[in-house]
Design a protein around this motif. Structure first.
Motif, PDB file in Angstrom:
ATOM      1  N   ASP A  73       0.818  -1.203   0.000  1.00  0.00           N
ATOM      2  CA  ASP A  73       0.000   0.000   0.000  1.00  0.00           C
ATOM      3  C   ASP A  73       0.859   1.263   0.000  1.00  0.00           C
ATOM      4  N   LYS A  74       1.980   1.198   0.693  1.00  0.00           N
ATOM      5  CA  LYS A  74       2.812   2.388   0.860  1.00  0.00           C
ATOM      6  C   LYS A  74       3.883   2.515  -0.217  1.00  0.00           C
ATOM      7  N   PHE A  75       4.491   1.372  -0.614  1.00  0.00           N
ATOM      8  CA  PHE A  75       5.658   1.453  -1.491  1.00  0.00           C
ATOM      9  C   PHE A  75       5.547   0.637  -2.783  1.00  0.00           C
ATOM     10  N   GLY A  76       4.463  -0.096  -2.962  1.00  0.00           N
ATOM     11  CA  GLY A  76       4.351  -0.929  -4.150  1.00  0.00           C
ATOM     12  C   GLY A  76       4.295  -0.114  -5.430  1.00  0.00           C
ATOM     13  N   VAL A  77       4.735  -0.717  -6.533  1.00  0.00           N
ATOM     14  CA  VAL A  77       4.706  -0.070  -7.830  1.00  0.00           C
ATOM     15  C   VAL A  77       3.669  -0.758  -8.704  1.00  0.00           C
ATOM     16  N   GLY A  78       3.305  -0.098  -9.794  1.00  0.00           N
ATOM     17  CA  GLY A  78       2.311  -0.652 -10.704  1.00  0.00           C
ATOM     18  C   GLY A  78       1.225   0.362 -10.966  1.00  0.00           C
ATOM     19  N   LEU A  79       0.619   0.258 -12.123  1.00  0.00           N
ATOM     20  CA  LEU A  79      -0.396   1.228 -12.515  1.00  0.00           C
ATOM     21  C   LEU A  79      -1.648   1.126 -11.658  1.00  0.00           C
ATOM     22  N   THR A  80      -1.930  -0.064 -11.158  1.00  0.00           N
ATOM     23  CA  THR A  80      -3.118  -0.242 -10.319  1.00  0.00           C
ATOM     24  C   THR A  80      -2.751  -1.018  -9.061  1.00  0.00           C
ATOM     25  N   ALA A 183      22.909  -6.622  -3.781  1.00  0.00           N
ATOM     26  CA  ALA A 183      21.600  -5.998  -3.610  1.00  0.00           C
ATOM     27  C   ALA A 183      21.807  -4.518  -3.340  1.00  0.00           C
ATOM     28  N   GLU A 184      20.800  -3.729  -3.681  1.00  0.00           N
ATOM     29  CA  GLU A 184      20.845  -2.294  -3.433  1.00  0.00           C
ATOM     30  C   GLU A 184      19.627  -1.900  -2.601  1.00  0.00           C
ATOM     31  N   ILE A 185      19.885  -1.141  -1.536  1.00  0.00           N
ATOM     32  CA  ILE A 185      18.846  -0.794  -0.573  1.00  0.00           C
ATOM     33  C   ILE A 185      18.779   0.722  -0.441  1.00  0.00           C
ATOM     34  N   ALA A 186      17.591   1.265  -0.603  1.00  0.00           N
ATOM     35  CA  ALA A 186      17.375   2.708  -0.493  1.00  0.00           C
ATOM     36  C   ALA A 186      17.030   3.058   0.950  1.00  0.00           C
ATOM     37  N   VAL A 187      17.810   3.945   1.544  1.00  0.00           N
ATOM     38  CA  VAL A 187      17.655   4.304   2.955  1.00  0.00           C
ATOM     39  C   VAL A 187      17.862   5.811   3.113  1.00  0.00           C
ATOM     40  N   ASN A 188      17.623   6.316   4.299  1.00  0.00           N
ATOM     41  CA  ASN A 188      17.830   7.742   4.557  1.00  0.00           C
ATOM     42  C   ASN A 188      19.289   8.082   4.817  1.00  0.00           C
ATOM     43  N   ARG A 224      20.856   6.751  -0.956  1.00  0.00           N
ATOM     44  CA  ARG A 224      19.803   7.599  -0.395  1.00  0.00           C
ATOM     45  C   ARG A 224      18.511   7.441  -1.194  1.00  0.00           C
ATOM     46  N   LYS A 225      17.385   7.461  -0.492  1.00  0.00           N
ATOM     47  CA  LYS A 225      16.087   7.411  -1.159  1.00  0.00           C
ATOM     48  C   LYS A 225      15.930   8.605  -2.092  1.00  0.00           C
ATOM     49  N   MET A 226      15.370   8.349  -3.260  1.00  0.00           N
ATOM     50  CA  MET A 226      15.134   9.427  -4.217  1.00  0.00           C
ATOM     51  C   MET A 226      13.848  10.192  -3.921  1.00  0.00           C
ATOM     52  N   ASN A 227      12.885   9.530  -3.266  1.00  0.00           N
ATOM     53  CA  ASN A 227      11.611  10.167  -2.934  1.00  0.00           C
ATOM     54  C   ASN A 227      10.935   9.343  -1.847  1.00  0.00           C
ATOM     55  N   ASP A 228       9.796   9.831  -1.374  1.00  0.00           N
ATOM     56  CA  ASP A 228       9.094   9.176  -0.275  1.00  0.00           C
ATOM     57  C   ASP A 228       8.452   7.853  -0.679  1.00  0.00           C
ATOM     58  N   ARG A 229       8.331   7.604  -1.982  1.00  0.00           N
ATOM     59  CA  ARG A 229       7.722   6.366  -2.462  1.00  0.00           C
ATOM     60  C   ARG A 229       8.741   5.268  -2.646  1.00  0.00           C
ATOM     61  N   GLU A 230      10.001   5.561  -2.389  1.00  0.00           N
ATOM     62  CA  GLU A 230      11.059   4.575  -2.573  1.00  0.00           C
ATOM     63  C   GLU A 230      11.545   4.105  -1.209  1.00  0.00           C
ATOM     64  N   ASP A 231      11.738   2.790  -1.074  1.00  0.00           N
ATOM     65  CA  ASP A 231      12.106   2.272   0.245  1.00  0.00           C
ATOM     66  C   ASP A 231      12.687   0.875   0.102  1.00  0.00           C
ATOM     67  N   GLY A 232      13.696   0.583   0.920  1.00  0.00           N
ATOM     68  CA  GLY A 232      14.177  -0.793   1.037  1.00  0.00           C
ATOM     69  C   GLY A 232      14.818  -1.342  -0.214  1.00  0.00           C
ATOM     70  N   LEU A 233      14.494  -2.579  -0.519  1.00  0.00           N
ATOM     71  CA  LEU A 233      15.141  -3.310  -1.615  1.00  0.00           C
ATOM     72  C   LEU A 233      14.695  -2.758  -2.959  1.00  0.00           C
ATOM     73  N   VAL A 234      15.634  -2.201  -3.711  1.00  0.00           N
ATOM     74  CA  VAL A 234      15.302  -1.609  -5.011  1.00  0.00           C
ATOM     75  C   VAL A 234      16.008  -2.297  -6.174  1.00  0.00           C
ATOM     76  N   ALA A 235      17.077  -3.032  -5.900  1.00  0.00           N
ATOM     77  CA  ALA A 235      17.792  -3.711  -6.985  1.00  0.00           C
ATOM     78  C   ALA A 235      18.451  -4.977  -6.468  1.00  0.00           C
ATOM     79  N   VAL A 236      18.573  -5.955  -7.363  1.00  0.00           N
ATOM     80  CA  VAL A 236      19.202  -7.235  -7.049  1.00  0.00           C
ATOM     81  C   VAL A 236      20.181  -7.567  -8.168  1.00  0.00           C
ATOM     82  N   ASP A 237      21.388  -7.964  -7.806  1.00  0.00           N
ATOM     83  CA  ASP A 237      22.390  -8.394  -8.781  1.00  0.00           C
ATOM     84  C   ASP A 237      22.406  -9.912  -8.844  1.00  0.00           C
ATOM     85  N   VAL A 238      22.417 -10.457 -10.053  1.00  0.00           N
ATOM     86  CA  VAL A 238      22.502 -11.907 -10.227  1.00  0.00           C
ATOM     87  C   VAL A 238      23.742 -12.253 -11.042  1.00  0.00           C
TER      88      VAL A 238
END
Length: 270
Positions: A73-80, A183-188, A224-238
């Protein structure tokens, strides 16, 4: 505990549409859903998909009262319906009690201590009493460590009982990727969070001051977080199984997947 033996064993994504998320992962990595956790909360369902001896997990909140539902509800992405997001990292360690002592001494909060006995029965773990045979894990509060993190010790180490045991005898899924390497984590506060993780996991702090080095060259980066809608795990390296995809990235279920060489990792995008 030596942070050089810690590794990212499982990456957890949250999704409102389980079948769609599973299809995206299995198609991209030529893998399949091999396990659902019988001890999961009744408000959640999940799927486990191997790459090498590591695992993607998708958790599907069937009710918004779950932590995964609230997170979407707070951080999910998607058009709907804010449908997908990165959610959790599971770090395999050699000394879960040592991690617990260090991070608790720094004021970090434990959410729960999960355990599994023979991969099915949920058992209670108290500090100082590892579940043998089985695992002992500690879930850490996201406000203290940047996202929900589990530090888990499995016995024997090759096992990963959250995925059951049948996968151990099955052919490894390595057509596209052989495991996670970062992994990449967005934090304050990237510098402070990197120090927190280095202390807790007994890991080496990266030269940039905003990353830590785990086993087999794995890197956890903080930015650093780019905006208030970004949080936690944002990228994964394989780690890729071939040279073709190296250096490319794909969007997958709310995170960016970076395809890296078997010995490399993606650069932090600050």
């Amino acid at each position: 505990m030596d942070g050089r033996v810690a590794r990212i064993r499982q990456v957890v994504l949250a999704a409102r549409h389980l079948d769609s998320a599973v299809s995206s992962i299995t198609t991209l990595f030529h893998t399949e859903n091999i396990h659902t956790d019988p001890a999961l909360l009744p408000e959640l369902q999940n799927a486990m998909m191997p790459i090498g001896d590591c695992f993607w997990e998708v958790v599907n909140p069937m009710m918004d009262v779950t932590s995964a539902g609230r997170y979407l509800d707070k951080f999910g992405v998607g058009l709907t319906h804010r449908a997908e997001s990165g959610y959790m990292l599971e770090i395999q360690v050699a000394d879960v009690e040592g991690v617990e002592r260090r991070w608790e001494s720094a004021g970090n909060r434990v959410i729960l201590r999960p355990g599994r006995n023979n991969a099915v029965e949920a058992v209670r773990y108290e500090r100082g009493h590892l579940n043998r045979p089985g695992l002992s894990g500690v879930h850490w509060h996201p406000k203290d460590v940047g996202l929900i993190v589990e530090t888990a010790q499995h016995v024997p180490p090759r096992r990963w009982l959250y995925a059951g045991v049948d996968w151990e005898c099955a052919p490894q899924r390595t057509d596209v990727a052989t495991g996670f390497c970062g992994a990449e984590i967005a934090v304050n506060d990237p510098v402070g969070m990197a120090k927190t993780w280095a202390f807790g996991l007994g890991a080496q702090l990266g030269a940039d001051g905003t990353s830590i080095l785990l086993g087999a060259g794995e890197v956890v980066r903080f930015r650093r977080k780019m905006n208030d809608r970004e949080d936690g795990l944002v990228a994964v390296d394989v780690r890729t199984a071939s040279e073709g995809p190296i250096g490319t990235s794909r969007s997958l279920c709310g995170v960016t997947v970076n395809f890296c060489s078997s010995s490399g990792h993606a650069e932090s995008r600050l």
